[in-house]
Write an enzyme that holds these catalytic residues in place. Structure first.
Site, PDB file in Angstrom:
ATOM      1  N   ALA A  85       0.824  -1.210   0.000  1.00  0.00           N
ATOM      2  CA  ALA A  85       0.000   0.000   0.000  1.00  0.00           C
ATOM      3  C   ALA A  85       0.855   1.256   0.000  1.00  0.00           C
ATOM      4  O   ALA A  85       0.473   2.285   0.535  1.00  0.00           O
ATOM      5  CB  ALA A  85      -0.923  -0.009   1.208  1.00  0.00           C
TER       6      ALA A  85
ATOM      7  N   GLY B   3       2.074   2.755  -2.788  1.00  0.00           N
ATOM      8  CA  GLY B   3       1.978   3.491  -4.054  1.00  0.00           C
ATOM      9  C   GLY B   3       1.269   4.823  -3.909  1.00  0.00           C
ATOM     10  O   GLY B   3       0.562   5.078  -2.945  1.00  0.00           O
TER      11      GLY B   3
ATOM     12  N   ARG C 193      -3.718   8.912  -9.892  1.00  0.00           N
ATOM     13  CA  ARG C 193      -4.936   9.079 -10.688  1.00  0.00           C
ATOM     14  C   ARG C 193      -6.205   9.258  -9.844  1.00  0.00           C
ATOM     15  O   ARG C 193      -7.262   9.562 -10.392  1.00  0.00           O
ATOM     16  CB  ARG C 193      -5.099   7.884 -11.641  1.00  0.00           C
ATOM     17  CG  ARG C 193      -4.212   7.994 -12.857  1.00  0.00           C
ATOM     18  CD  ARG C 193      -4.604   6.983 -13.909  1.00  0.00           C
ATOM     19  NE  ARG C 193      -4.130   5.643 -13.582  1.00  0.00           N
ATOM     20  CZ  ARG C 193      -4.728   4.526 -14.011  1.00  0.00           C
ATOM     21  NH1 ARG C 193      -5.817   4.589 -14.736  1.00  0.00           N
ATOM     22  NH2 ARG C 193      -4.225   3.352 -13.699  1.00  0.00           N
TER      23      ARG C 193
ATOM     24  N   GLY D   1       0.825  -8.140 -15.691  1.00  0.00           N
ATOM     25  CA  GLY D   1       1.923  -9.062 -15.941  1.00  0.00           C
ATOM     26  C   GLY D   1       1.337 -10.344 -16.521  1.00  0.00           C
ATOM     27  O   GLY D   1       0.278 -10.790 -16.101  1.00  0.00           O
TER      28      GLY D   1
HETATM   29  C1  UD1 Z   1       1.717  -5.566 -10.447  1.00  0.00           C
HETATM   30  C2  UD1 Z   1       2.441  -6.822 -10.948  1.00  0.00           C
HETATM   31  C3  UD1 Z   1       1.723  -7.348 -12.191  1.00  0.00           C
HETATM   32  C4  UD1 Z   1       0.273  -7.631 -11.872  1.00  0.00           C
HETATM   33  C5  UD1 Z   1      -0.401  -6.403 -11.267  1.00  0.00           C
HETATM   34  C6  UD1 Z   1      -1.761  -6.796 -10.731  1.00  0.00           C
HETATM   35  C7  UD1 Z   1       4.777  -6.484 -10.351  1.00  0.00           C
HETATM   36  C8  UD1 Z   1       6.124  -6.167 -10.833  1.00  0.00           C
HETATM   37  N1  UD1 Z   1       3.807  -6.491 -11.259  1.00  0.00           N
HETATM   38  O1  UD1 Z   1       1.862  -4.620 -11.481  1.00  0.00           O
HETATM   39  O2  UD1 Z   1       2.365  -8.520 -12.657  1.00  0.00           O
HETATM   40  O3  UD1 Z   1      -0.412  -8.059 -13.025  1.00  0.00           O
HETATM   41  O4  UD1 Z   1       0.360  -5.886 -10.157  1.00  0.00           O
HETATM   42  O5  UD1 Z   1      -2.425  -5.642 -10.325  1.00  0.00           O
HETATM   43  O6  UD1 Z   1       4.605  -6.788  -9.191  1.00  0.00           O
HETATM   44  N2  UD1 Z   1       3.606  -0.908  -4.407  1.00  0.00           N
HETATM   45  C9  UD1 Z   1       4.335  -0.662  -3.276  1.00  0.00           C
HETATM   46  N3  UD1 Z   1       5.639  -0.282  -3.395  1.00  0.00           N
HETATM   47  C10 UD1 Z   1       6.250  -0.159  -4.599  1.00  0.00           C
HETATM   48  C11 UD1 Z   1       5.478  -0.405  -5.759  1.00  0.00           C
HETATM   49  C12 UD1 Z   1       4.163  -0.781  -5.632  1.00  0.00           C
HETATM   50  O7  UD1 Z   1       3.832  -0.781  -2.164  1.00  0.00           O
HETATM   51  O8  UD1 Z   1       7.423   0.171  -4.618  1.00  0.00           O
HETATM   52  C13 UD1 Z   1       2.198  -1.300  -4.273  1.00  0.00           C
HETATM   53  C14 UD1 Z   1       1.236  -0.356  -4.922  1.00  0.00           C
HETATM   54  O9  UD1 Z   1       0.792   0.613  -3.989  1.00  0.00           O
HETATM   55  C15 UD1 Z   1       0.100  -1.281  -5.338  1.00  0.00           C
HETATM   56  C16 UD1 Z   1       0.796  -2.615  -5.576  1.00  0.00           C
HETATM   57  O10 UD1 Z   1       2.043  -2.535  -4.930  1.00  0.00           O
HETATM   58  O11 UD1 Z   1      -0.826  -1.466  -4.286  1.00  0.00           O
HETATM   59  C17 UD1 Z   1       0.972  -2.922  -7.045  1.00  0.00           C
HETATM   60  O12 UD1 Z   1       1.783  -1.935  -7.611  1.00  0.00           O
HETATM   61  P1  UD1 Z   1       1.586  -1.416  -9.075  1.00  0.00           P
HETATM   62  O13 UD1 Z   1       2.605  -0.420  -9.388  1.00  0.00           O
HETATM   63  O14 UD1 Z   1       0.167  -1.053  -9.282  1.00  0.00           O
HETATM   64  O15 UD1 Z   1       1.919  -2.749  -9.870  1.00  0.00           O
HETATM   65  P2  UD1 Z   1       1.532  -3.043 -11.345  1.00  0.00           P
HETATM   66  O16 UD1 Z   1       2.461  -2.325 -12.225  1.00  0.00           O
HETATM   67  O17 UD1 Z   1       0.100  -2.830 -11.546  1.00  0.00           O
END
Ligand code: UD1
Ligand code: CA
Length: 424
Positions: free
Chosen positions: A8, A10, A14, A142
């Site tokens: 959580a 991120g 948007r 992914g």
């Molecule tokens: C991620 C997956 C993807 C999957 C998708 C499903 C990876 C590399 N990819 O992509 O394969 O299909 O989720 O929704 O994992 N977050 C953090 N810290 C970070 C980055 C993200 O806590 O450094 C959290 C975000 O707040 C979010 C979640 O992780 O709740 C997913 O991150 P997001 O950037 O949305 O991943 P996707 O690119 O959608």
């Protein structure tokens, strides 16, 4: 007992909001709250780690106040989903058992799916299971890459995928369960050598395969469950989906809902059979509604409301934090807050419980005994008690307790000036 890690950190750009993404609400419960509750309700987990980053203090404050078995772990800067999970390493250094990883922005995930997911992981004897889903349009997800024998090979992010991989319709739902002690080393070995320069959580699949661990995918039956919220449009869509589910459950249980399209009922509202919900009601928070009640049209139940059997809450009546006993009616234009109301009471049109003192900012209770009749347009200034059987005449302002079976009135005397109009 297993542990959960909920991502959580991120930004949620948007959402165009000052509120951190996971603190947005559906029926007054936060997005991350739905995820934590789904995990807790499986009865399989005893501790949740919430990875926070963007507006960490606000998320942390909410979690601290709301969940005794959840702990926030700061990820700063945010270098990817794999990096996010690695923040928990110091907390689970010696933990042996299963860890489930989820995202904090998928409020539609259900406890029954999580249970089935974990049970499947166990019954197959897997070391790592990833949840997948089949999407006609897999854009942005992914992709799940399988070997020719169907076994799981890896997950490739959209931005790293070639055209053949992009055509794959099975995607990563972003939920994982893993045997922590075996998979844990992967988190200190991830690299950011990819299109986004991030430490991908998804790379643990390849790593586990390289160690000859048993890796599987669990295909989700209902894609709605992993619907992630990234915008206010998504929030509205998820609210609708949740409402639809809830309404269907009540219809199946024998509740009459005249117009499902304009009726809003929170998932934490219980309703017994033969109650009728008329159009355009909004019922939020946690409530218990008995049988054969009539609610609405245009009623607003704001949470912590208990209605016993055969209670009528009519049009433009708002109720919050109140218990109303059987056979009581509040049929028109009332506000009932912080109240305990007995049975066979009649609350006349326009009655208000004045529960809030804006000077002291204190909220107080209104107690109303059985068989009390409150005349129209009365104001009951809390704290106040109207004892059994008392009558309050219309338009009264009640500022002290009224004893049983009395009549109370503060109405100004009626003046009639005969022929006044004619003489004017
Ligand atoms: C991620 C997956 C993807 C999957 C998708 C499903 C990876 C590399 N990819 O992509 O394969 O299909 O989720 O929704 O994992 N977050 C953090 N810290 C970070 C980055 C993200 O806590 O450094 C959290 C975000 O707040 C979010 C979640 O992780 O709740 C997913 O991150 P997001 O950037 O949305 O991943 P996707 O690119 O959608
Ligand atoms: Ca995403």
């Amino acid at each position: 007992m297993i542990k959960s890690i909920i991502l959580a950190a991120g930004k949620g750009t948007r959402m165009k909001s000052e509120t951190p993404k996971v603190l947005h609400t559906i029926f007054d419960k936060t997005l991350v709250g739905y995820v934590i509750d789904a995990v807790n309700n499986t009865g399989l987990a005893d501790e949740n780690f919430i990875i926070v980053g963007h507006q960490a203090e606000r998320v942390e404050e909410y979690i601290r106040k709301t969940y005794s078995n959840a702990k926030c772990v700061l990820q700063s800067p945010q270098l990817g989903t794999g990096h996010a999970v690695s923040m928990v390493l110091p907390h689970l250094d010696s933990f042996v058992g299963e860890v489930i990883i989820l995202c904090g922005d998928t409020p539609l995930i259900t406890e029954s799916t999580l249970k089935d997911f974990i049970e499947t992981h166990r019954s197959k004897g897997s070391d790592l299971t990833v949840m997948s889903a089949i999407f006609e349009n897999p854009t942005n997800y992914g992709r799940i890459i399988r070997n020719s024998d169907g076994s799981l090979n890896s997950i490739v992010e959209e931005k790293d995928a070639n055209s053949e991989q992009k055509a794959v319709k099975e995607v990563n739902a972003g939920v994982y369960v893993l045997n922590w002690d075996k998979i844990k080393p992967a988190f200190s070995q991830l690299s950011s050598n990819n299109a986004q320069g991030e430490y991908y959580l998804t790379d643990i699949i390849k790593w586990a395969n390289s160690q000859s661990f048993k890796v599987d995918a669990y295909i989700l039956k209902n894609n709605e469950e992993i619907f992630g919220i990234n915008s206010k449009t998504h929030l509205a869509e998820a609210t609708k989906i949740m409402n639809k589910r809830t309404i269907q459950k009540h219809l199946d249980n024998g509740v009459t809902i005249i117009d499902p399209e304009t009726t809003w009922i929170s998932p934490e509202t219980e309703i017994e059979a033969d109650t009728v919900i008329y159009p355009s009601c909004y019922i939020t928070g946690k409530n218990k509604i008995g049988k054969s009640c009539k609610i609405g049209p245009f009623a607003h139940l704001r949470g912590d409301v208990t209605l016993e059997d055969n209670v009528k809450i009519g049009n433009f009546v708002e109720v919050k934090k109140s218990v109303i006993k059987a056979n009581t009616n509040a049929c028109h234009l009332s506000y009932i807050g912080d109240s305990e109301i007995g049975s066979e009471v009649n609350i006349g049109a326009g009655t208000i419980t004045a529960n809030y003192n804006p000077l002291t900012k204190v909220k107080s209770k209104t107690l109303i005994g059985n068989k009390v009749k409150i005349g129209s347009n009365s104001v009951l200034v809390a704290p106040v008690e109207i004892a059994e059987g008392a009558n309050i005449a219309a338009l009264s302002v009640i500022t002290k307790n009224i004893s049983a079976w009395s009549l109370a009135l503060t109405r100004a005397p009626l003046k009639v000036l005969e022929n006044w109009v004619k003489n004017k």
